[in-house]
Design a protein around this motif. Structure first.
Motif, PDB file in Angstrom:
ATOM      1  N   ARG A  87     -58.045 -57.722 -30.937  1.00 20.98           N
ATOM      2  CA  ARG A  87     -58.342 -57.407 -32.343  1.00 20.98           C
ATOM      3  C   ARG A  87     -57.687 -56.097 -32.755  1.00 20.98           C
ATOM      4  NH1 ARG A  87     -63.504 -59.263 -30.632  1.00 20.98           N
ATOM      5  NH2 ARG A  87     -64.181 -57.105 -30.413  1.00 20.98           N
ATOM      6  N   ASP A  88     -57.782 -55.077 -31.904  1.00 18.42           N
ATOM      7  CA  ASP A  88     -57.171 -53.776 -32.208  1.00 18.42           C
ATOM      8  C   ASP A  88     -55.651 -53.894 -32.337  1.00 18.42           C
ATOM      9  OD1 ASP A  88     -59.690 -52.656 -32.113  1.00 18.42           O
ATOM     10  OD2 ASP A  88     -59.425 -51.763 -30.116  1.00 18.42           O
ATOM     11  N   MET A 128     -53.938 -56.562 -33.167  1.00 15.25           N
ATOM     12  CA  MET A 128     -53.612 -57.290 -34.400  1.00 15.25           C
ATOM     13  C   MET A 128     -53.686 -56.356 -35.604  1.00 15.25           C
ATOM     14  SD  MET A 128     -55.432 -61.021 -33.883  1.00 15.25           S
ATOM     15  CE  MET A 128     -54.858 -61.654 -35.474  1.00 15.25           C
ATOM     16  N   VAL A 129     -54.727 -55.545 -35.662  1.00 11.64           N
ATOM     17  CA  VAL A 129     -54.871 -54.603 -36.779  1.00 11.64           C
ATOM     18  C   VAL A 129     -53.724 -53.603 -36.762  1.00 11.64           C
ATOM     19  CG1 VAL A 129     -56.301 -52.732 -37.691  1.00 11.64           C
ATOM     20  CG2 VAL A 129     -57.368 -54.891 -37.000  1.00 11.64           C
ATOM     21  N   GLY A 155     -50.669 -54.907 -38.231  1.00 10.02           N
ATOM     22  CA  GLY A 155     -50.737 -55.241 -39.643  1.00 10.02           C
ATOM     23  C   GLY A 155     -51.300 -56.620 -39.954  1.00 10.02           C
ATOM     24  N   TYR A 156     -52.012 -57.212 -39.010  1.00  8.80           N
ATOM     25  CA  TYR A 156     -52.602 -58.535 -39.212  1.00  8.80           C
ATOM     26  C   TYR A 156     -54.126 -58.437 -39.230  1.00  8.80           C
ATOM     27  CZ  TYR A 156     -47.988 -60.283 -37.946  1.00  8.80           C
ATOM     28  OH  TYR A 156     -46.644 -60.531 -37.902  1.00  8.80           O
ATOM     29  N   GLU A 157     -54.747 -59.312 -39.997  1.00  9.57           N
ATOM     30  CA  GLU A 157     -56.204 -59.390 -39.979  1.00  9.57           C
ATOM     31  C   GLU A 157     -56.624 -60.083 -38.687  1.00  9.57           C
ATOM     32  OE1 GLU A 157     -58.781 -60.388 -43.469  1.00  9.57           O
ATOM     33  OE2 GLU A 157     -56.833 -61.019 -44.237  1.00  9.57           O
ATOM     34  N   PRO A 158     -57.611 -59.563 -37.984  1.00  3.03           N
ATOM     35  CA  PRO A 158     -58.034 -60.200 -36.736  1.00  3.03           C
ATOM     36  C   PRO A 158     -58.939 -61.408 -37.002  1.00  3.03           C
ATOM     37  CG  PRO A 158     -59.282 -58.191 -37.069  1.00  3.03           C
ATOM     38  CD  PRO A 158     -58.285 -58.282 -38.195  1.00  3.03           C
ATOM     39  N   ARG A 159     -58.356 -62.423 -37.618  1.00  2.00           N
ATOM     40  CA  ARG A 159     -59.084 -63.650 -37.943  1.00  2.00           C
ATOM     41  C   ARG A 159     -58.469 -64.811 -37.173  1.00  2.00           C
ATOM     42  NH1 ARG A 159     -57.860 -64.154 -43.609  1.00  2.00           N
ATOM     43  NH2 ARG A 159     -58.598 -66.271 -43.270  1.00  2.00           N
ATOM     44  N   VAL A 176     -55.347 -66.534 -38.759  1.00  2.00           N
ATOM     45  CA  VAL A 176     -54.138 -65.713 -38.676  1.00  2.00           C
ATOM     46  C   VAL A 176     -53.582 -65.762 -37.255  1.00  2.00           C
ATOM     47  CG1 VAL A 176     -53.240 -63.356 -38.850  1.00  2.00           C
ATOM     48  CG2 VAL A 176     -54.900 -64.190 -40.534  1.00  2.00           C
ATOM     49  N   GLU A 204     -49.878 -67.325 -36.300  1.00  2.54           N
ATOM     50  CA  GLU A 204     -48.855 -66.429 -35.763  1.00  2.54           C
ATOM     51  C   GLU A 204     -48.546 -66.734 -34.300  1.00  2.54           C
ATOM     52  OE1 GLU A 204     -47.053 -64.438 -37.601  1.00  2.54           O
ATOM     53  OE2 GLU A 204     -48.242 -64.952 -39.372  1.00  2.54           O
ATOM     54  N   ARG A 233     -60.208 -68.660 -31.585  1.00  2.00           N
ATOM     55  CA  ARG A 233     -61.491 -68.041 -31.956  1.00  2.00           C
ATOM     56  C   ARG A 233     -62.233 -67.582 -30.695  1.00  2.00           C
ATOM     57  NH1 ARG A 233     -63.695 -71.931 -34.919  1.00  2.00           N
ATOM     58  NH2 ARG A 233     -63.062 -70.976 -36.885  1.00  2.00           N
TER      59      ARG A 233
END
Length: 141
Positions: free
Chosen positions: A13-14, A16-17, A20-24, A27, A31, A47
């Motif tokens: 998650r870190d 991805m952020v 520049g990506y939302e950690p969803r 997404v 990607e 997920r």
């Protein structure tokens, strides 16, 4: 204390952020699947990575690390000690000599779905073979 899977999820998650990506999951699925040449991941599968329920295998981890531009060791296992970092090889920047138009083309290529990327690759290889044959023919004269 967090399990290894939960720690990986937090690092993913870190990363991805930071990239520049939302950690969803949606997404991550999109990607990841545009970059990975193996079997595509499902929304449910990615997920589970983000929730810390499962870990990706090494090939998938490598794809994630290359996409997010973090060392595989760091993404998969956390911060490395200095002796390990010194031994890690850094890949040469293959795109260092490219102009902005070529970089833009590669970015477009990477956003294509995998079947379309394979088609583009086949076309480029056919053109390259034809060019090599022309060069060989000129050399024989």
């Amino acid at each position: 204390m967090q399990s290894a899977r939960e720690q990986f999820a937090a690092r993913l998650r870190d990363a991805m952020v930071a990239a520049g990506y939302e950690p969803r999951p949606a997404v991550l699925e999109r990607e990841f699947n545009t970059r990975h040449w193996g079997k595509p991941m499902t929304l449910h599968g990615v997920r589970r990575w983000l929730r810390g329920e499962t870990l990706p295998d090494y090939r998938k981890l490598t794809t994630l690390a290359e996409w997010l531009q973090v060392p595989v060791q760091q993404l998969g296992y956390g911060e490395m000690s200095q002796p390990h970092m010194a031994r890690e090889r850094t890949a040469p920047a293959w795109n260092a000599g490219l102009g902005y138009q070529d970089r833009e083309l590669f970015e477009i290529y990477l956003r294509l779905p995998v079947p379309k990327r394979r088609l583009a690759r086949d076309v480029i290889l056919a053109i390259a073979r034809a060019h090599a044959a022309e060069e060989a023919e000129r050399g024989d004269r």
